[in-house]
Every structure is written in C-alpha cells, then in structure tokens.
Design an enzyme around this catalytic site. Sequence first.
Site, PDB file in Angstrom:
ATOM      1  N   ARG A  51      -1.210  11.023   5.761  1.00 34.71           N
ATOM      2  CA  ARG A  51      -2.592  10.521   5.735  1.00 34.71           C
ATOM      3  C   ARG A  51      -2.968   9.900   7.093  1.00 34.71           C
ATOM      4  O   ARG A  51      -4.029  10.157   7.646  1.00 34.71           O
ATOM      5  CB  ARG A  51      -2.749   9.468   4.636  1.00 34.71           C
ATOM      6  CG  ARG A  51      -4.137   8.833   4.645  1.00 34.71           C
ATOM      7  CD  ARG A  51      -4.163   7.535   3.868  1.00 34.71           C
ATOM      8  NE  ARG A  51      -4.209   7.766   2.446  1.00 34.71           N
ATOM      9  CZ  ARG A  51      -3.791   6.895   1.526  1.00 34.71           C
ATOM     10  NH1 ARG A  51      -3.287   5.746   1.899  1.00 34.71           N
ATOM     11  NH2 ARG A  51      -3.870   7.169   0.249  1.00 34.71           N
ATOM     12  N   ASP A  85       2.574  -1.772   6.201  1.00 32.31           N
ATOM     13  CA  ASP A  85       1.601  -2.076   5.148  1.00 32.31           C
ATOM     14  C   ASP A  85       2.085  -1.521   3.809  1.00 32.31           C
ATOM     15  O   ASP A  85       1.337  -1.488   2.839  1.00 32.31           O
ATOM     16  CB  ASP A  85       0.205  -1.553   5.496  1.00 32.31           C
ATOM     17  CG  ASP A  85       0.140  -0.040   5.618  1.00 32.31           C
ATOM     18  OD1 ASP A  85       1.183   0.637   5.447  1.00 32.31           O
ATOM     19  OD2 ASP A  85      -0.964   0.486   5.885  1.00 32.31           O
ATOM     20  N   LEU A 127       2.776   2.817   8.207  1.00 38.22           N
ATOM     21  CA  LEU A 127       1.348   2.514   8.085  1.00 38.22           C
ATOM     22  C   LEU A 127       0.675   3.632   7.297  1.00 38.22           C
ATOM     23  O   LEU A 127       0.667   4.774   7.750  1.00 38.22           O
ATOM     24  CB  LEU A 127       0.777   2.465   9.521  1.00 38.22           C
ATOM     25  CG  LEU A 127      -0.628   1.964   9.741  1.00 38.22           C
ATOM     26  CD1 LEU A 127      -0.728   0.475   9.408  1.00 38.22           C
ATOM     27  CD2 LEU A 127      -1.030   2.174  11.199  1.00 38.22           C
ATOM     28  N   HIS A 128       0.151   3.322   6.134  1.00 34.21           N
ATOM     29  CA  HIS A 128      -0.510   4.393   5.396  1.00 34.21           C
ATOM     30  C   HIS A 128      -1.538   3.941   4.369  1.00 34.21           C
ATOM     31  O   HIS A 128      -2.191   4.778   3.742  1.00 34.21           O
ATOM     32  CB  HIS A 128       0.527   5.264   4.671  1.00 34.21           C
ATOM     33  CG  HIS A 128       1.161   4.571   3.496  1.00 34.21           C
ATOM     34  ND1 HIS A 128       2.147   3.646   3.643  1.00 34.21           N
ATOM     35  CD2 HIS A 128       0.918   4.665   2.172  1.00 34.21           C
ATOM     36  CE1 HIS A 128       2.499   3.204   2.450  1.00 34.21           C
ATOM     37  NE2 HIS A 128       1.769   3.791   1.534  1.00 34.21           N
ATOM     38  N   ARG A 129      -1.694   2.632   4.136  1.00 32.78           N
ATOM     39  CA  ARG A 129      -2.641   2.180   3.097  1.00 32.78           C
ATOM     40  C   ARG A 129      -4.050   2.640   3.418  1.00 32.78           C
ATOM     41  O   ARG A 129      -4.472   2.575   4.589  1.00 32.78           O
ATOM     42  CB  ARG A 129      -2.664   0.644   3.020  1.00 32.78           C
ATOM     43  CG  ARG A 129      -1.447  -0.023   2.476  1.00 32.78           C
ATOM     44  CD  ARG A 129      -1.641  -0.474   1.031  1.00 32.78           C
ATOM     45  NE  ARG A 129      -1.228   0.554   0.115  1.00 32.78           N
ATOM     46  CZ  ARG A 129       0.039   0.861  -0.160  1.00 32.78           C
ATOM     47  NH1 ARG A 129       1.028   0.201   0.373  1.00 32.78           N
ATOM     48  NH2 ARG A 129       0.306   1.834  -0.996  1.00 32.78           N
TER      49      ARG A 129
END
Length: 355
Positions: free
Chosen positions: A237, A278, A201-203
């Site tokens: 992030r 994602d 998950l990082h978008r």
Amino acid sequence: MKCLTIIGARPQFVKAAVVSRAFAKTGNIEEVIVHTGQHFDDNMSEVFFQEMCIPKPKYNLGISGLMHGAMTGRMMEQIEAVMLTERPDWVLVYGDTDSTLAGALAASKLHIRLAHVEAGLRSFNMQMPEEINRILTDRVSDLLFCPTQTAIDNLRREGYDHIGTEIVRTGDVMYDAALFYSQSARPPQTEVPERFVLCTLHRAENTDTPEILTALIQGLEAVSEKQLPVVLPLHPRTRAKLDAMGYDRAASPIRFIEPVGYFEMVWLLQHCSLVMTDSGGVQKEAFFFRRPCVTLRNETEWVELVAGGYNRLAGSRPDEITAAAEAMLAARPDYSVPLYGDGKSGEAIVKKLME
Ligand code: UDP
C-alpha cells in the site's frame, strides 16, 4: 470438534500460525482455514504459510483491493456459503481487518459460535477502519480472547459484564510466535547496515493523505541522515502511494527493501537498534525482542508499552519523529516485565474452545 479459521492479512497469518499449531497438538480438532485473499502477494501471504507451517487453506476467496464496503460484503457472502457447507462448531477470527469483521458478521447471523482472538483492543480513534472492525467484532462474539488486562478493562467499560459475553485473558499469541520462531531467524536477502533503525509504515491514516505521508518520510529521511540508517520493508500500500506521489526511492537516504518473511523480520528485530512503526504487531515485537520503539501515530492500542517507557508516540511531524528517535535510542527500559502472558496463549485458546 470442527473450527473454521478466517484469515486474510499478514498479521493474521502470524497469529493463526500459533493457534493452528496448538490445534494440531490436540489431535482431535479439525481446523478448516478460509483465506479471504485480502493479502495475496507471495511475500505478504504464501511465505508465512510455508515458513510457519500453517495448514493450507481449504478455501481461498481471492477478494482484495476493493473499498471497505465491497470487500466486507463480498467476503461475507462467500464466507456464509462456506459456513453453510462446513457447519463448524466454532468460528475463529483474529485482530481487526475487514476479513475479521466479515467472518464475525457471517457467523453471528448464522448463530455459529464465534471467538475473537485479540479482543478488547481500542485506539479510541473511530477514523481507523480497524477500530470499527474491532468494536463490531467484539460485540457479536460469544468468546473474547484478550491479550492484556487493558483489553479486559476496555470491555468492562463498554458494559460487557452486563452483555454476558465470556471474556478470557489468554496473553498474546504474537508473544508465543516470537518465542517459538526466534530460533528460526535469518538475515534478509538484501544486506543491511550493521547498526540500523527498523521501520514499517502502512496504516491508512498515514499513507492515504499525501501531506501526512510526506511529513513521515521527511522525518525518516532525517533519522537516516542524522542518526542511524532506516531500513524499511515496504508494504504494497505504501509503495503504491509513494509511487503515485513520484517519490524517488532509489535516491532516498531511507533503505527501502521488499516486505520480508517472518523469519527475516525476526532477525531484523533482533539486530536493529530501534524500531519505528505504525504497525500494531511490530510495536509489541519490539518489546518481545527488547528493542526501543517509536510509534508513528498519535495513539496506540498497546498503551502499556508507552506507560512502561518502551514506546513513544511521535505522530507524523518530522521534528517529533527525530526527537523521539533520539530519546528512544538512549532509553534503557526494564524488559523483564511479563506484559503479554507466558508464551502459551495458543494452548490457552484451544483449551477454552474445547471446553
Ligand atoms: N512483518 C513481516 N514482514 C514485514 C513486515 C511485517 O513478517 O516485512 C510481520 C511483523 O513482524 C508482524 C506482522 O507482520 O508479525 C505485523 O503485520 P502488520 O504490521 O502488517 O499488521 P498490524 O500488526 O499493523 O495489524
């Protein structure tokens, strides 16, 4: 022939590893690598160079952690100086990051031939910085290497037949990587449960709004508690955003681990029951390793995966996330369809550049 390769973020290291190996095989191409510095942690950068034997970058620009404008601008300025020194025959950029766009703009303004690997992908969501980077990079490239027919169709719809840019369908370099490195897979340092869901998950659109990130985490917590434990190698992030929200990772049912190198990632892909992500690349890797996938977004560039029943879009609502996980854990799609080429995309790209 001299080729200047511009990379800076994790997915680009995986892709460039494939093409660098194909360059090296020819024996008569000089590849000069520029690392913009966008990703710099050892486990987001150095480990890929070491494990995948990517040649050491001749230039490391050390540019990271800035707003998009500052980052792209500073990269352009320094990349331009490198181009003037190196005077390459080709510039090669990958994917859709700020490093891609900076390299593309610098090359096109200096009239150096520019090739884009993973061209033609579209999410049709202009809120994504990646979508802007892709569209602009494609438009100023001389040669577009497309992984799929969908990518070619996207370009045709945008009028590329009339623009005159050369478009080549090569297959997907990430498939080459998956095939080549699957023998090197090894378990991560942290022990994982026997049956688990692998999640990344990082978008920005998922992490930058606390309400959306909270909903996603609630969905993943529910999957962990009611279905299978979720193992999540945590992108820097996302870690920063969770920490800023005061989220107690140690008390969470989600098993957070450090980002892993590619060989450990391949092992996790080979051994998980389901992928939830994602990431663009990880959606495809789920398919390469024959694992069902739930995409934590409202749309995807890799539409053939959804059409074929390999992937389901779940957005960020907890109830949709758990429902999609349940459905995909039970799915048994046919993985024998060759959606991403024959595993020789790297060679196809190099052959075309040499022509
Ligand atoms: N990846 C990895 N370790 C991790 C998470 C991802 O090696 O902890 C790899 C993954 O297997 C894929 C690439 O990084 O090859 C994808 O990068 P990412 O998800 O950061 O970018 P995207 O594909 O979304 O642009």
